[in-house]
Design a protein around this motif. Structure first.
Motif, PDB file in Angstrom:
ATOM      1  N   THR A  34      34.657  84.279  62.275  1.00 25.00           N
ATOM      2  CA  THR A  34      35.032  86.283  62.278  1.00 25.00           C
ATOM      3  C   THR A  34      35.584  86.402  63.168  1.00 25.00           C
ATOM      4  O   THR A  34      35.107  86.099  64.946  1.00 25.00           O
ATOM      5  CB  THR A  34      33.774  86.773  62.265  1.00 25.00           C
ATOM      6  OG1 THR A  34      32.915  86.935  63.219  1.00 25.00           O
ATOM      7  CG2 THR A  34      33.422  86.748  60.617  1.00 25.00           C
ATOM      8  N   ASN A  35      36.355  87.732  63.934  1.00 29.66           N
ATOM      9  CA  ASN A  35      36.719  87.962  64.959  1.00 29.66           C
ATOM     10  C   ASN A  35      35.313  88.499  65.729  1.00 29.66           C
ATOM     11  O   ASN A  35      35.939  88.132  67.267  1.00 29.66           O
ATOM     12  CB  ASN A  35      37.467  89.885  64.503  1.00 29.66           C
ATOM     13  CG  ASN A  35      38.809  88.981  63.708  1.00 29.66           C
ATOM     14  OD1 ASN A  35      39.281  88.373  64.269  1.00 29.66           O
ATOM     15  ND2 ASN A  35      38.951  90.328  63.917  1.00 29.66           N
ATOM     16  N   ASP A  36      34.809  89.227  65.822  1.00 29.90           N
ATOM     17  CA  ASP A  36      32.844  88.991  66.241  1.00 29.90           C
ATOM     18  C   ASP A  36      32.593  88.328  66.418  1.00 29.90           C
ATOM     19  O   ASP A  36      32.738  87.742  67.716  1.00 29.90           O
ATOM     20  CB  ASP A  36      32.249  90.113  64.963  1.00 29.90           C
ATOM     21  CG  ASP A  36      32.307  91.525  65.056  1.00 29.90           C
ATOM     22  OD1 ASP A  36      34.150  91.655  65.657  1.00 29.90           O
ATOM     23  OD2 ASP A  36      31.890  91.990  64.250  1.00 29.90           O
ATOM     24  N   ALA A  37      32.587  87.186  66.088  1.00 32.24           N
ATOM     25  CA  ALA A  37      32.410  85.251  66.791  1.00 32.24           C
ATOM     26  C   ALA A  37      33.028  85.427  67.862  1.00 32.24           C
ATOM     27  O   ALA A  37      32.924  83.993  68.340  1.00 32.24           O
ATOM     28  CB  ALA A  37      32.028  84.327  65.153  1.00 32.24           C
TER      29      ALA A  37
ATOM     30  N   MET B   8      29.207  80.264  75.872  1.00 33.21           N
ATOM     31  CA  MET B   8      27.934  80.504  76.041  1.00 33.21           C
ATOM     32  C   MET B   8      27.936  80.636  77.518  1.00 33.21           C
ATOM     33  O   MET B   8      29.058  80.369  78.569  1.00 33.21           O
ATOM     34  CB  MET B   8      27.696  78.640  75.626  1.00 33.21           C
ATOM     35  CG  MET B   8      28.158  78.245  74.907  1.00 33.21           C
ATOM     36  SD  MET B   8      27.307  78.984  73.320  1.00 33.21           S
ATOM     37  CE  MET B   8      25.168  78.705  73.756  1.00 33.21           C
ATOM     38  N   CYS B   9      26.992  81.189  77.272  1.00 36.34           N
ATOM     39  CA  CYS B   9      26.383  81.868  78.715  1.00 36.34           C
ATOM     40  C   CYS B   9      25.571  80.811  79.640  1.00 36.34           C
ATOM     41  O   CYS B   9      24.449  80.637  79.155  1.00 36.34           O
ATOM     42  CB  CYS B   9      25.622  83.053  78.844  1.00 36.34           C
ATOM     43  SG  CYS B   9      26.856  84.552  78.059  1.00 36.34           S
TER      44      CYS B   9
ATOM     45  N   LYS C 169      25.758  82.659  85.479  1.00 40.55           N
ATOM     46  CA  LYS C 169      26.999  82.677  84.409  1.00 40.55           C
ATOM     47  C   LYS C 169      27.267  83.856  83.249  1.00 40.55           C
ATOM     48  O   LYS C 169      27.214  83.357  81.970  1.00 40.55           O
ATOM     49  CB  LYS C 169      27.892  81.693  83.568  1.00 40.55           C
ATOM     50  CG  LYS C 169      28.741  80.754  83.188  1.00 40.55           C
ATOM     51  CD  LYS C 169      29.621  80.023  82.185  1.00 40.55           C
ATOM     52  CE  LYS C 169      29.924  80.057  81.190  1.00 40.55           C
ATOM     53  NZ  LYS C 169      30.291  78.892  80.494  1.00 40.55           N
ATOM     54  N   PRO C 170      27.366  85.440  83.562  1.00 41.63           N
ATOM     55  CA  PRO C 170      27.131  86.063  82.290  1.00 41.63           C
ATOM     56  C   PRO C 170      28.416  86.101  81.681  1.00 41.63           C
ATOM     57  O   PRO C 170      29.065  85.584  82.103  1.00 41.63           O
ATOM     58  CB  PRO C 170      26.451  87.269  83.167  1.00 41.63           C
ATOM     59  CG  PRO C 170      26.910  87.027  84.662  1.00 41.63           C
ATOM     60  CD  PRO C 170      27.336  85.863  85.044  1.00 41.63           C
TER      61      PRO C 170
ATOM     62  N   LYS D 226      33.218  89.933  76.284  1.00 39.36           N
ATOM     63  CA  LYS D 226      32.603  88.659  75.853  1.00 39.36           C
ATOM     64  C   LYS D 226      31.003  89.408  75.327  1.00 39.36           C
ATOM     65  O   LYS D 226      30.422  90.268  76.188  1.00 39.36           O
ATOM     66  CB  LYS D 226      33.541  88.059  76.063  1.00 39.36           C
ATOM     67  CG  LYS D 226      34.169  87.135  76.080  1.00 39.36           C
ATOM     68  CD  LYS D 226      34.784  86.287  75.023  1.00 39.36           C
ATOM     69  CE  LYS D 226      36.156  86.178  75.644  1.00 39.36           C
ATOM     70  NZ  LYS D 226      36.346  84.974  74.023  1.00 39.36           N
ATOM     71  N   VAL D 227      30.529  88.547  74.558  1.00 39.36           N
ATOM     72  CA  VAL D 227      28.889  88.199  74.172  1.00 39.36           C
ATOM     73  C   VAL D 227      28.108  87.073  74.552  1.00 39.36           C
ATOM     74  O   VAL D 227      29.489  85.899  74.007  1.00 39.36           O
ATOM     75  CB  VAL D 227      28.723  89.096  73.200  1.00 39.36           C
ATOM     76  CG1 VAL D 227      28.950  90.495  73.444  1.00 39.36           C
ATOM     77  CG2 VAL D 227      28.989  88.479  72.292  1.00 39.36           C
ATOM     78  N   CYS D 228      27.528  87.255  74.596  1.00 39.40           N
ATOM     79  CA  CYS D 228      26.092  85.784  75.264  1.00 39.40           C
ATOM     80  C   CYS D 228      26.074  85.063  72.829  1.00 39.40           C
ATOM     81  O   CYS D 228      25.613  85.641  72.509  1.00 39.40           O
ATOM     82  CB  CYS D 228      25.233  85.644  75.522  1.00 39.40           C
ATOM     83  SG  CYS D 228      25.902  85.715  77.536  1.00 39.40           S
ATOM     84  N   ASP D 229      26.424  84.196  73.515  1.00 36.40           N
ATOM     85  CA  ASP D 229      26.206  83.120  71.838  1.00 36.40           C
ATOM     86  C   ASP D 229      24.760  82.707  71.582  1.00 36.40           C
ATOM     87  O   ASP D 229      24.374  82.377  73.015  1.00 36.40           O
ATOM     88  CB  ASP D 229      27.143  81.911  71.535  1.00 36.40           C
ATOM     89  CG  ASP D 229      27.336  81.590  70.364  1.00 36.40           C
ATOM     90  OD1 ASP D 229      26.665  82.799  69.087  1.00 36.40           O
ATOM     91  OD2 ASP D 229      27.918  81.178  69.476  1.00 36.40           O
ATOM     92  N   VAL D 230      24.124  82.238  71.016  1.00 31.10           N
ATOM     93  CA  VAL D 230      22.584  81.921  70.494  1.00 31.10           C
ATOM     94  C   VAL D 230      23.030  80.615  70.540  1.00 31.10           C
ATOM     95  O   VAL D 230      23.117  80.145  69.219  1.00 31.10           O
ATOM     96  CB  VAL D 230      21.685  82.908  69.665  1.00 31.10           C
ATOM     97  CG1 VAL D 230      20.850  82.191  70.122  1.00 31.10           C
ATOM     98  CG2 VAL D 230      21.865  84.031  70.372  1.00 31.10           C
TER      99      VAL D 230
END
Length: 315
Positions: free
Chosen positions: A138-141, A146-147, A151-152, A157-161
């Motif tokens: 997906t576009n969101d994914a 990876m943070c 390394k924020p 971008k957002v941090c993956d789990v």
């Protein structure tokens, strides 16, 4: 006879029967009236209501447009202490009991019966589905990265789990429910713009904090991982502490600080902590309370602020 007035008397209309009167009301051929009105009369009243409701709808639409100009689609107007939810996040747990028992916080199942624990594993499958999606799906994914500490996430971008570090708490292992060693997932409730105030001074940790968590924080100090919202879980009573047995926090004992603040960036995933109960006592109801720890998280057991309560029973 001139000058003599001609008297005229009112002649009442002929009496009509019930059905005859109704027929005349529907259509009067003498006056051309339908339902008591002529065509011109109906046209005027319909035109009036069309104009009236058009003006009313236009006024409502204009007011709604003005109202939406004051809102940001990506951020709430009232935030933190000015909002209804405030600035003190709570904890949530998964899996949740069935919808038919929505007020319950009891996780109760029989490990030897797959049909009995299937509800709980399906709930976790559904909950973790968003976390399992690959970065290309997906576009969101695609906005996830990876943070790490120091390394924020990059702008936008957002941090993956990372779901590869969950040990026993995976779908493949049925989250431990088939082995009487269940995993309960914890998440911190999202509050827009909230930033945790970390316990960076290990010499001034609160007295109410569990000793094992204090020791853990001091160990993490050497790895420069103090920017974390820590988590602790324990039995609420001495008997619960004994019956709960040993637990593990997977993949780490808290929510890393690089996931905060939540600002509604597309693709954002709440960080998770899986609490792995290694060997809870069978056939006993165990009351468990989990807490999140930061300077600006206040604990209130009665209002469940900064904490969450659930019961576990494995037969």
């Amino acid at each position: 006879m001139e000058g003599k007035k001609v008297e005229q008397f009112y002649t009442p209309p002929p009496k009509l029967g019930k059905w005859e009167g109704f027929r005349v009301f529907l259509w009067n051929s003498e006056t051309g009236q339908f339902l008591g009105r002529t065509g011109a009369s109906w046209a005027k009243i319909l035109l009036f209501y069309v104009i009236f409701y058009a003006v009313l709808a236009g006024f409502f639409g204009a007011m709604l447009t003005v109202f939406y100009q004051t809102l940001d689609p990506n951020a709430p107007k009232w935030q933190l202490d000015k909002s209804l939810i405030g600035s003190n996040p709570g904890l949530g747990f998964r899996p949740m009991p069935p919808a038919s028992n929505v007020e319950s916080t009891l996780i109760w199942y029989k490990a030897s019966d797959e049909g009995n624990f299937l509800h709980w594993t399906r709930e976790l499958d559904k909950f973790l589905e968003e976390y399992q999606k690959p970065a290309t799906s997906t576009n969101d994914a695609q906005k996830r990265m990876m943070c790490d500490y120091g390394k924020p996430p990059a702008p936008g971008k957002v941090c993956d789990v990372d779901m590869s570090m969950w040990g026993q708490c995976t779908k493949k292992n049925k989250y431990g429910y088939n082995k009487s060693a269940p995993c309960i997932f914890l998440k911190l409730n999202k509050i827009f713009g909230w930033k945790p105030e970390y316990y960076n001074d290990t010499k001034n940790l609160p007295g109410s904090m569990p000793d094992d968590l204090k020791d853990h924080i001091k160990q993490e100090e050497h790895a420069n991982r103090l920017d974390t919202v820590w988590v602790s879980c324990s039995g609420e009573n001495p008997a619960d502490v004994e019956n709960m047995g040993a637990i593990q926090y997977i993949p780490r004992r808290g929510f890393p600080g690089y996931y905060f603040p939540f600002i509604n960036t597309p693709g954002y995933l709440s960080p998770l902590v899986a609490v792995f109960f290694e060997k809870p006592k069978y056939g006993v109801l165990i009351n468990i309370e989990c807490k999140a720890w930061a300077h600006n998280i206040i604990h209130d057991r009665f209002e469940r602020r900064g904490s969450v309560h659930f019961e576990l029973m494995v037969d």
